[in-house]
Design an enzyme around this catalytic site. Structure first.
Site, short mmCIF file in Angstrom:
data_model
loop_
_atom_site.label_atom_id
_atom_site.label_comp_id
_atom_site.label_asym_id
_atom_site.label_seq_id
_atom_site.Cartn_x
_atom_site.Cartn_y
_atom_site.Cartn_z
N ALA A 13 -42.06 103.43 -59.63
CA ALA A 13 -41.90 103.71 -58.20
C ALA A 13 -43.10 103.18 -57.42
CB ALA A 13 -41.73 105.21 -57.97
N ALA A 43 -40.34 105.50 -71.02
CA ALA A 43 -38.87 105.61 -70.95
C ALA A 43 -38.23 104.73 -72.01
CB ALA A 43 -38.38 105.20 -69.56
N HIS A 225 -34.95 117.54 -72.10
CA HIS A 225 -34.24 116.58 -72.95
C HIS A 225 -33.88 117.29 -74.25
CE1 HIS A 225 -33.20 112.94 -75.10
NE2 HIS A 225 -33.31 112.27 -73.97
N GLU A 357 -40.37 110.30 -59.22
CA GLU A 357 -40.22 111.68 -59.69
C GLU A 357 -40.99 112.69 -58.84
OE1 GLU A 357 -40.90 112.14 -63.87
OE2 GLU A 357 -40.38 114.27 -63.85
N ARG A 368 -30.31 115.49 -63.38
CA ARG A 368 -30.29 114.03 -63.28
C ARG A 368 -29.42 113.40 -64.36
NH1 ARG A 368 -32.96 110.13 -65.90
NH2 ARG A 368 -34.40 111.58 -66.87
N LEU A 374 -35.63 105.53 -63.91
CA LEU A 374 -36.28 104.24 -63.65
C LEU A 374 -35.59 103.59 -62.45
CD1 LEU A 374 -36.79 102.67 -67.23
CD2 LEU A 374 -38.53 103.69 -65.76
C1 SIN Z 1 -33.35 108.79 -72.99
O1 SIN Z 1 -33.59 107.69 -73.43
O2 SIN Z 1 -32.73 109.64 -73.60
C2 SIN Z 1 -33.88 109.16 -71.65
C3 SIN Z 1 -33.09 108.53 -70.60
C4 SIN Z 1 -33.35 109.21 -69.32
O3 SIN Z 1 -34.03 110.21 -69.26
O4 SIN Z 1 -32.81 108.75 -68.32
#
Ligand code: SIN
Length: 488
Positions: A13, A43, A225, A357, A368, A374
């Site tokens: 960003a 990422a 995650h 972010e 999200r 990204l």
């Molecule tokens: C991932 O690779 O699982 C992360 C992708 C994301 O957070 O957009």
């Protein structure tokens, strides 16, 4: 030092904002070396864009809204998804070598996407490849000056207008003034026990904004995650990510009995929205089970070529993911909330903008969609930089005495915040836990030794307060003492 524009943060960003602001003079402040800083380079999952035959920006927008439980700002979603394909092509023109096949960009599938629309670079190294390219372009850009090892310590404001920032650099304190100051300082992962974010994602931009009186919103929406690598030493802090693309490729989540528990939880099983999958993993762990991501069948021998970053992380833990399931734990991953901005990325304080972010444009709603982060930095950063390049120049006040650097957050307060947010403002919340968190934060505030510690506690308190106010479960905000709302 006087510039037209100051950008705090050097992730996707920040650099996209700085690049698009040419020919205005831009200072980019980054906490570490340019190549090492920010969460963007970590990422793995890529960038979502409607590039495939049969796909459309409207379908991408729909998926984004569904994942966000329709709490999204629909105009922001429309702007993001409509600009995505052109933005990906622009990145390719900057030297990002996206993975391709006979049709052009190779398009992967991730959870809650109705189409294969994720572009990757070098398999699971998308962020690293993108940031290497952008870093090189930014270094070569004549209008950008990069200040490495510079930590922003206080926004400078007069009569409610932000006109720059004080920073602590290798040579001591410095003041930067400009017509526009942009917070592109990333997320809040360092405030949680487990995170996929680097240590510098410590809510520093949010703290600066709160200190200056800027409005924040959606602070309760913290994304976890489902699959971070559970390490042998059980360490906390940043854990290696096991990209969602693995589940997109068919990897499954199993417990110690080898049972796929997600089939009983959601129709889409492992490809259900991220909050659903993360919570199911958490609940399994809470039951005393261990949870593993099993890619032995779906990926098998191709693992090192297709997922080199994850393969290396597994190897460092003595795991061969071609033949062994990988132990996982959920981890804080992304903050949908942040400094509230309007459609032009302006905060509630004149002269102060936020993007990526650190900002809350409402684009992600309550949760999200994978591979929209990204993209957000890329699309909204470029749009913001282009707008700021048109700002008329005004006379700026001279910086008065540079405020004190604010100290560092000691390990005691940092650890206490990580544990209490994880326990009480993590994947599963309830009123009693949130009230306990509030009390603990108040007690910690009595022992805060400096401004940095007060800032950390203040951001944590905002998260807890927002989670307390939202009594119903929605998206990433799950209250086990309330009904679940599925809007839209
Ligand atoms: C991932 O690779 O699982 C992360 C992708 C994301 O957070 O957009």
């Amino acid at each position: 030092m006087q510039f037209d524009l100051i950008v705090i943060g050097s992730g996707i960003a920040g650099l996209c904002t700085a690049l698009a602001a040419a020919p205005r003079r831009v200072a980019v402040l980054t906490r570490q070396e340019l190549a090492a800083d920010g969460a963007s380079r970590w990422a793995q999952g890529g960038i979502a864009a409607a590039l495939g035959a049969g796909d459309s920006a409207a379908a991408h927008a729909r998926d984004t809204m569904v994942a966000g439980n329709h709490l999204n700002d629909a105009a922001a979603v429309q702007a993001l998804t409509a600009a995505a394909a052109a933005a990906v092509r622009w990145l390719a023109a900057q030297g990002v070598g996206f993975d391709s096949d006979e049709h052009g960009f190779r398009l992967g599938r991730e959870a809650a996407h109705s189409q294969s629309r994720i572009v990757h670079a070098h398999g699971d190294a998308t962020g690293a490849v993108v940031m290497r390219a952008l870093g090189a372009v930014a270094r070569a850009a004549g209008h950008i000056q990069i200040f490495e090892q510079h930590r922003a310590t206080r926004l400078l404001s007069r009569d409610g207008r932000v006109y720059g920032v004080a920073a602590q650099g290798p040579q001591g304190p410095a003041a930067f003034t400009a017509q526009a100051t942009v917070l592109a300082s990333g997320g809040i992962g360092a405030l949680y026990r487990y995170t996929t974010n680097p240590d510098t994602a410590d809510a520093s931009g949010l703290a600066l904004a709160l200190q200056a009186g800027a409005a924040v919103s959606d602070m309760e929406f913290v994304q976890f995650h489902p699959t971070a690598l559970r390490t042998r030493d059980g360490r906390s802090g940043q854990l290696p990510l096991l990209t969602e693309a693995l589940r997109g490729a068919g990897a499954v989540l199993v417990n110690s009995a080898g049972r796929r528990f997600l089939c009983a939880v959601a129709r889409e099983a492992e490809l259900a929205p991220r909050d659903v999958v993360a919570r199911a993993v958490w609940q399994e762990l809470e039951r005393g089970e261990s949870v593993y991501l099993d890619a032995t069948r779906a990926v098998g021998e191709d693992f090192p070529q297709r997922f080199p970053t994850v393969f290396a992380a597994c190897a460092a833990e003595g795991i061969d993911p071609r033949r062994q399931p990988i132990p996982v734990v959920p981890a804080q991953h992304y903050h949908m909330g942040g400094v509230r901005v309007d459609a032009g990325a302006a905060t509630s304080l004149p002269g102060l903008y936020a993007v990526g972010e650190a900002a809350c444009s409402g684009v992600h709603g309550a949760n999200r969609l994978a591979s929209n982060s990204l993209l957000e930095g890329l699309v909204f950063g470029r749009a913001l930089g282009a707008r700021l390049a048109q700002l008329p120049r005004t006379v700026l006040p001279a910086a008065a005495a540079i405020p004190d650097a604010g100290g560092e957050v000691g390990s005691g307060i940092a650890g206490a915040v990580r544990d209490l947010l994880w326990r009480h403002a993590g994947l599963v919340r309830d009123a009693a836990g949130l009230a306990a968190a509030q009390r603990e934060l108040q007690a910690l505030a009595q022992s805060a030794a400096n401004q940095a510690e007060r800032d950390r506690l203040c951001v944590a308190a905002e998260i807890v307060a927002a989670a307390t106010r939202r009594g119903a479960s929605i998206g990433a905000h799950y209250r086990c003492d309330a009904v679940q709302v599925r809007a839209g």
